[in-house]
Design an enzyme around this catalytic site. Structure first.
Site, PDB file in Angstrom:
ATOM      1  N   LEU A  21     -43.260  29.898   6.276  1.00 35.44           N
ATOM      2  CA  LEU A  21     -44.057  30.872   7.232  1.00 35.44           C
ATOM      3  C   LEU A  21     -45.627  30.350   7.393  1.00 35.44           C
ATOM      4  CD1 LEU A  21     -42.224  34.216   6.688  1.00 35.44           C
ATOM      5  CD2 LEU A  21     -42.107  32.471   8.463  1.00 35.44           C
ATOM      6  N   HIS A  22     -45.982  29.950   6.116  1.00 36.77           N
ATOM      7  CA  HIS A  22     -47.377  29.476   6.107  1.00 36.77           C
ATOM      8  C   HIS A  22     -47.845  28.543   6.822  1.00 36.77           C
ATOM      9  CE1 HIS A  22     -47.504  26.770   2.375  1.00 36.77           C
ATOM     10  NE2 HIS A  22     -46.425  26.416   3.211  1.00 36.77           N
ATOM     11  N   ASN A  23     -46.769  27.759   7.450  1.00 33.82           N
ATOM     12  CA  ASN A  23     -47.157  26.582   8.253  1.00 33.82           C
ATOM     13  C   ASN A  23     -47.387  27.078   9.772  1.00 33.82           C
ATOM     14  OD1 ASN A  23     -46.740  24.976   5.981  1.00 33.82           O
ATOM     15  ND2 ASN A  23     -44.697  24.506   6.427  1.00 33.82           N
ATOM     16  N   GLU A  80     -52.361  31.475   5.083  1.00 34.44           N
ATOM     17  CA  GLU A  80     -51.747  32.209   4.120  1.00 34.44           C
ATOM     18  C   GLU A  80     -51.961  33.816   4.347  1.00 34.44           C
ATOM     19  OE1 GLU A  80     -49.880  30.656   2.052  1.00 34.44           O
ATOM     20  OE2 GLU A  80     -50.652  28.724   1.871  1.00 34.44           O
TER      21      GLU A  80
END
Length: 433
Positions: free
Chosen positions: A330-332, A394
């Site tokens: 998800l942080h991508n 993030e």
């Protein structure tokens, strides 16, 4: 009593020095009490302990060490060190790219008294470049205790603990090489990216996309050699930050009995392979869109780990899972795309058994003032990494809650844990009456 403001905080050379002495003493006592070797710069020494107790001392000590460095140097010298640091990274970039670390011999058995060394001329010949620049790169790195010039023998170099670590650890070498190659070049253009898109951020407006004309994932799909390096680097990143420990400790895997776990966006499967070794009754399906990542898969756990090509923006095809994992994915992505990824799992959660968990393993940014500046600095590095590579970020727990609720209002975070490095695990379940 009113809280002490930053301006009133007692920070002076003597108070910080006392704190350094206290924390250093505690570290020494901890090493002795637990039979860990004393750290040194010699090439035959190992790394420091990776225990929670050691981290609890190391992080505040780094805060104090950085404070005293900045106090004794003052603003001008502190900032000068920072604004010239790209030349240090340039030296490391050359050394990694040309393979310096593999052309200096490692020390033999500890009983040997001979010094294992190579001359500038020998290293230059093996790396395929001129002797003059080879020596200049080595001398720069030696100021960081990466290599050491042999005493009484100018122009000859030997390994230190730092350079030997790179030589002995090919996965960490891959991570370092990737950062100094593609990522370093991209990070240098962050300001240009913001100038071209000062208010909007997504993967097409990331610095990486601006430089190479494609996303990072497509870039590696077109370059199999670099894709292999990326896969090795991700394995090193996992071990470096104890992701597997967090997954292991943060969820009662035994409760799944002989269930099936789906690792969404699982790359080459190193996470699932490690979990399969720990929990021999579980089955794992590793999903990834990239055939190059799947081709790097481990094959040492039999048929309990299988691989499936799947785009996680599309509906989840497995409907008989005991748990789903979305780890370091998800942080991508920006918030809009992260919502789509979570939402694509919801129909499968509804068709699986009641209470089937969605486990999100990612960095969870701490609340302000709840961690050391040293630890927060590393997390902020990763946050900016996501910004320049993917137009992403993030997130804090509050950020994750917003994404999860937007994906489906019945999704709830029922448990959260986080290790000292900021790697966390969110246990998410559907709350449907």
């Amino acid at each position: 009593m009113a809280p002490i403001s930053i301006q009133q905080e007692d920070i002076s050379i003597i108070t910080v020095a006392k704190r350094i002495l206290s924390l250093s003493s505690q570290i020494c006592f901890y090493l002795i009490a637990n039979s860990f070797p004393e750290p040194s710069f010699t090439a035959d020494e190992g790394d420091v302990p990776e225990t929670p107790e050691y981290e609890a001392l190391r992080a505040p000590l780094n805060d104090a060490l950085h404070d005293i460095f900045r106090l004794v140097n003052g603003p001008k010298n502190t900032l000068k060190e920072l604004i010239f640091s790209h030349y240090d990274l340039a030296a490391l970039q050359v050394a990694l790219d040309r393979g310096f670390f593999n052309h200096v011999p490692l020390p033999k058995a500890s009983s040997s008294t001979s010094i294992m060394k190579s001359s500038e001329a020998e290293i230059a010949q093996k790396t395929g470049m001129d002797e003059g620049r080879t020596g200049r790169i080595l001398k720069m790195l030696a100021t960081h205790r990466i290599f050491k010039e042999v005493e009484d023998e100018p122009g000859s170099f030997m390994h230190t603990a730092n350079s030997a670590f790179l030589s002995r650890n090919p996965e960490f070498y891959a991570a370092a090489d990737m950062q100094m190659d593609d990522m370093f070049k991209v990070a240098c253009e962050a300001s240009a990216m913001i100038s071209s898109s000062p208010f909007d951020l997504d993967i097409s407006r990331s610095v990486f996309h601006q430089r190479y004309g494609t996303s990072m994932y497509q870039y590696y799909e077109q370059r199999p050699g670099k894709a292999q390096r990326f896969a090795k680097a991700m394995g090193s990143w996992s071990r470096l930050n104890r992701h597997i420990d967090e997954l292991y400790d943060g969820f009662p895997w035994e409760s799944l009995k002989t269930g099936k776990v789906v690792d969404i966006g699982g790359g080459n499967g190193h996470t699932s392979v490690e979990l399969a070794r720990m929990f021999p009754s579980l089955q794992f399906i590793v999903q990834d869109i990239s055939p190059h990542m799947l081709s790097q898969a481990h094959q040492d756990v039999g048929d309990r780990v299988t691989f499936q090509q799947h785009d996680f923006f599309n509906p989840q095809p497995v409907h008989d899972a005991s748990a789903f994992i979305i780890r370091q994915c998800l942080h991508n992505y920006n918030d809009k795309d992260a919502v789509k990824i979570v939402r694509a799992v919801v129909p499968a959660l509804k068709r699986c058994g009641r209470g089937t968990p969605l486990l999100i393993s990612d960095i969870i940014l701490p609340e302000s003032g709840t961690t050391t500046r040293f630890q927060e600095h590393h997390l902020r590095q990763i946050d900016l990494c996501m910004m320049v590579l993917h137009g992403a970020k993030e997130r804090s727990k509050e950020d994750f809650e917003k994404i999860i609720k937007e994906a489906d209002q019945h999704l709830e975070i029922v448990n959260m844990c986080r290790n000292p490095m900021g790697i966390g695990l969110l246990e998410v379940r559907l709350n449907v009456e």
